[in-house]
Motif scaffolding. Sequence first.
Motif, mmCIF file in Angstrom:
data_model
loop_
_atom_site.group_PDB
_atom_site.id
_atom_site.type_symbol
_atom_site.label_atom_id
_atom_site.label_comp_id
_atom_site.label_asym_id
_atom_site.label_seq_id
_atom_site.Cartn_x
_atom_site.Cartn_y
_atom_site.Cartn_z
ATOM 1 N N ASN A 20 0.900 -1.145 -0.132
ATOM 2 C CA ASN A 20 -0.053 -0.048 -0.182
ATOM 3 C C ASN A 20 0.992 1.227 0.051
ATOM 4 O O ASN A 20 1.638 1.361 0.980
ATOM 5 C CB ASN A 20 -0.970 -0.207 1.207
ATOM 6 N N THR A 75 -3.441 7.210 -3.136
ATOM 7 C CA THR A 75 -3.034 6.081 -2.509
ATOM 8 C C THR A 75 -3.667 4.784 -2.838
ATOM 9 O O THR A 75 -4.945 4.795 -3.253
ATOM 10 C CB THR A 75 -3.506 6.467 -0.924
ATOM 11 N N ASN A 77 -2.717 0.169 -3.734
ATOM 12 C CA ASN A 77 -2.012 -1.217 -3.776
ATOM 13 C C ASN A 77 -1.450 -0.946 -5.143
ATOM 14 O O ASN A 77 -1.647 -0.588 -6.155
ATOM 15 C CB ASN A 77 -2.910 -2.126 -3.744
#
Length: 588
Positions: A20, A75, A77
């Motif tokens: 992440n 933000t 993955n």
Amino acid sequence: MHLYRTHNCNELTKSDINKNVRLSGWVHHRRDHGGVLFIDLRDQYGITQIVFHPENNEMLDIASHISYESVITVTGNVVERSEETVNSKLATGEIELFVSELNIESSAKTTPFQVAESDVVNEDLRLRYRFIDLRREKMRKNIIFRAEVITTIREFMEGNGFHEFQTPILANSSPEGARDYLVPSRIHPGKFYALPQAPQQYKQLLMISGFDRYYQIAPCFRDEDARADRSPGEFYQLDIEMAFVTQEEVFAIVDELMKLVVKKHGKHKLVFEDFPQITFHDAMNKYGTDKPDMRFDLFLQDLTDELSGSECQIFSQGKKPGVAIKAINYPGGAEAPRSFFDGLQTWAKQNGLKGLAYIVFEEGIAKGPIVKFLSENDLTAIKEKTGAKDGDVVFFAVAKWKAACHGLGALRYVLAERMELRDPNVMAFCWVVDFPMYEKEDHSGNIVFSHNPFSMPQGGMKALEEQDPLDIVAYQYDICCNGVELSSGAIRNHQPEIMYKAFEIGGYDRKEVDEHFGHMIRAFEYGAPPHGGIAPGVDRLVMLLADEPSIREVIAFPKNSKAQDLLVGAPSSVMPEQLAELNIRIVD
RNA sequence: GCGGGUGUAGCUCAAUUGGUUAGAGCGCCGGCCUGUCACGCCGGAGGUUGAGAGUUCAAGUCUCUUCACUCGCGCCA
């Protein structure tokens, strides 16, 4: 997690999959497929593709309307790209960021030109919006390249025992040389500082102060008009001065530095590992300029002795004192169209010549407008001296020596351009040495300094006292590369009496010298080491290394050719209160 | 200060010999589209052709003036 980013936009690879992460950057490009949206996110380091999916429809909708060049923080993955969607052009091309959180830091208006496009944009507009222009890949690379070159220079200098000192920016005005930028003094009404044209006096004073090896990436200010390779107003030079040195030692340091910089940063091949030296006189005679482009052999020849006795009126002018007959051979020039030769006549007038005589050698005979005035002897001499063969054309300039040299020197470039002799992939450095101390001013006939009056004349006092001033040469040198002058330097005159004498010949009496340069002379009276130095132009060097045609391409915030900064609006009018405080009144 | 070049949409450019309503790509606005990476498709807005004057039935195009930028000369000891 960091407020703005955990990585930069050139960093994420396969090894970061499933992490992440957070990225920030500019919206470089957007590809909206309705259901799925790709944004290329860009920062100084590179580009990362970020992806929005319809799971979060609200965010997808917002993302699809973010304008180009907006700054966002995302933000999400790190996701592996499927094999067929890998982008090998990107360092981060094997992954993408699956966005779960989007924050618009700064929404951009429609930019006046596109950062992502490679179109060449009007330079005026680029300078007005330089902060956008500098986001373009090429400019970003150039500016960082410049910084890296400067780092190399600093490391080299420090490694060779040089120390960098700062010298004043508010300095004194000097009557010699370029026009000064003046800065009014508030505390001393009616008096002015001048921005230094170079830290020349200060670096010499440092030597007298006992410092042995000085350098500085120094800003210099000259109020002169621009050229493609000359910024108006201000520029940076690598200012160098060394105590107890000979000319050869200065050369050795600069040779090593230039070779290092080219090998480390340039994509060019060096033509000469050992930089050749040529005297000013030879450079003018052979290349027609004091900054010869040695990448190609196409030489001027002097035919004054051979042709001034000719019946041909053009050549018989060569008998007049100071007039020279120069020639240059254009191999294969007979093929050139008539229009080329006609066009050159106008060209010649623009380049300080009355005209440009020429002879075409074809099928074993000489042709052209002037041939009928020439004797067999004349033609033989021309062929011998210039090496002209069948199919060649020889051009002649008959004028004062300097004008004839310069004219054919300029023609040499025209011919080189036609024959594609100026190889952009190589750099040919050379030293031009033995510059004359004095020259005769054209309009007045006065003897004036042709370069820095503080240079040491070769032969010292004896030369000044005994030689014809026009024959005296100085320890004054230039380093040139590909026809560009990178720097002037000199071994300085550190002896007051020689200095007074040199100035006397240059038309300054003792009183004037004391008035203008007294502070320097005083300093020389308290123990001055022999010293010398040089000051290569940083902007020009970077321009050559980066293969840019204009110096503005390697300067973050350059002035335009009228010396304006269009971005901040300089120069500008100032408040009347400011002027009043400085005791300055604007006269219309 | 002098000479050359350029100036058409926000950007890059096109427009035959002076001839219809000055076009294209990108960008912008709206719509469609789930794998693009110069995405694709549909629609739309956007022009004092740098400015001014002149020649002409007609000027982006020719002439003059002027402005801006740029290249060169002068200048840069």
